[in-house]
Write a protein that holds these residues in place. Sequence first.
Motif, PDB file in Angstrom:
ATOM      1  N   ALA A  54     -62.308 -24.179 -42.116  1.00 32.24           N
ATOM      2  CA  ALA A  54     -60.424 -24.364 -41.819  1.00 32.24           C
ATOM      3  C   ALA A  54     -60.853 -25.924 -41.620  1.00 32.24           C
ATOM      4  O   ALA A  54     -61.643 -26.219 -40.576  1.00 32.24           O
ATOM      5  CB  ALA A  54     -60.504 -23.275 -40.815  1.00 32.24           C
ATOM      6  N   ILE A  55     -59.131 -26.470 -41.585  1.00 33.26           N
ATOM      7  CA  ILE A  55     -58.788 -27.181 -41.496  1.00 33.26           C
ATOM      8  C   ILE A  55     -58.128 -27.505 -40.005  1.00 33.26           C
ATOM      9  O   ILE A  55     -57.305 -26.591 -40.777  1.00 33.26           O
ATOM     10  CB  ILE A  55     -58.472 -28.583 -42.323  1.00 33.26           C
ATOM     11  N   ILE A  56     -57.888 -28.308 -39.068  1.00 35.89           N
ATOM     12  CA  ILE A  56     -57.074 -28.120 -37.960  1.00 35.89           C
ATOM     13  C   ILE A  56     -57.025 -28.861 -37.542  1.00 35.89           C
ATOM     14  O   ILE A  56     -57.059 -30.130 -36.815  1.00 35.89           O
ATOM     15  CB  ILE A  56     -57.931 -27.341 -37.236  1.00 35.89           C
ATOM     16  N   GLY A  57     -55.224 -29.074 -37.546  1.00 36.53           N
ATOM     17  CA  GLY A  57     -54.402 -30.178 -36.833  1.00 36.53           C
ATOM     18  C   GLY A  57     -53.528 -31.001 -37.555  1.00 36.53           C
ATOM     19  O   GLY A  57     -54.566 -31.126 -39.490  1.00 36.53           O
ATOM     20  N   PRO A  58     -52.393 -31.460 -37.968  1.00 35.83           N
ATOM     21  CA  PRO A  58     -52.187 -32.014 -39.461  1.00 35.83           C
ATOM     22  C   PRO A  58     -52.607 -33.578 -39.486  1.00 35.83           C
ATOM     23  O   PRO A  58     -53.138 -33.388 -40.709  1.00 35.83           O
ATOM     24  CB  PRO A  58     -50.586 -32.982 -38.209  1.00 35.83           C
ATOM     25  N   ASP A  59     -53.693 -34.012 -38.207  1.00 35.85           N
ATOM     26  CA  ASP A  59     -54.050 -35.340 -38.688  1.00 35.85           C
ATOM     27  C   ASP A  59     -55.202 -34.848 -39.591  1.00 35.85           C
ATOM     28  O   ASP A  59     -55.220 -36.232 -41.167  1.00 35.85           O
ATOM     29  CB  ASP A  59     -54.289 -36.372 -37.870  1.00 35.85           C
ATOM     30  N   ALA A  60     -56.198 -34.146 -39.545  1.00 45.38           N
ATOM     31  CA  ALA A  60     -57.197 -33.629 -40.213  1.00 45.38           C
ATOM     32  C   ALA A  60     -56.537 -32.585 -41.729  1.00 45.38           C
ATOM     33  O   ALA A  60     -57.217 -33.188 -42.911  1.00 45.38           O
ATOM     34  CB  ALA A  60     -58.325 -32.292 -39.588  1.00 45.38           C
ATOM     35  N   ILE A  61     -55.503 -32.192 -41.161  1.00 43.69           N
ATOM     36  CA  ILE A  61     -55.108 -31.811 -42.982  1.00 43.69           C
ATOM     37  C   ILE A  61     -54.616 -32.927 -43.627  1.00 43.69           C
ATOM     38  O   ILE A  61     -54.763 -32.797 -44.861  1.00 43.69           O
ATOM     39  CB  ILE A  61     -53.718 -31.151 -42.285  1.00 43.69           C
TER      40      ILE A  61
END
Length: 149
Positions: A54-61
């Motif tokens: 899972a990729i969490i948060g807009p910056d990481a996405i």
Amino acid sequence: MTIAEFSSQKSSQITGVTQTTILNYFTTLNAGEFRQTAALFAQHGVMNPPFESAIIGPDAIATYLETEAQDIKAHPQQGISDILPDHHIQIQVTGKVETSWCGVNVMWLFILNQNQQIVAATIKLLASPQDLISLRPPGKEYTIDSELF
């Protein structure tokens, strides 16, 4: 960036889907505007891509998309939505994803909060195991971890 800021962009059309957030997800993704795609997610929104954690948060996405989605074009075809008990909206979209070396049928499952932000997006490849093996990018090396056997 807010949902309203996307309104001037040309949106995708998907049979059965009217949620602007979902239409803008595909429009910005296909345009390579990955920061704008990621801005559609809630602060702690989660993206669950195939074969990844899972990729969490807009910056990481955004970072993930900039690294992994450069060559991807999504072709959503149809969708259905449902109101969940917590007033979130679940939208399931089916279609195809193409890269320069392959194409595969895909199902996207989105959960939107009351602010129309993406709380979760799960991307599932709709292919047989044999088809999935053939999806390896050309020239990419894979190793087998001997500790698994």
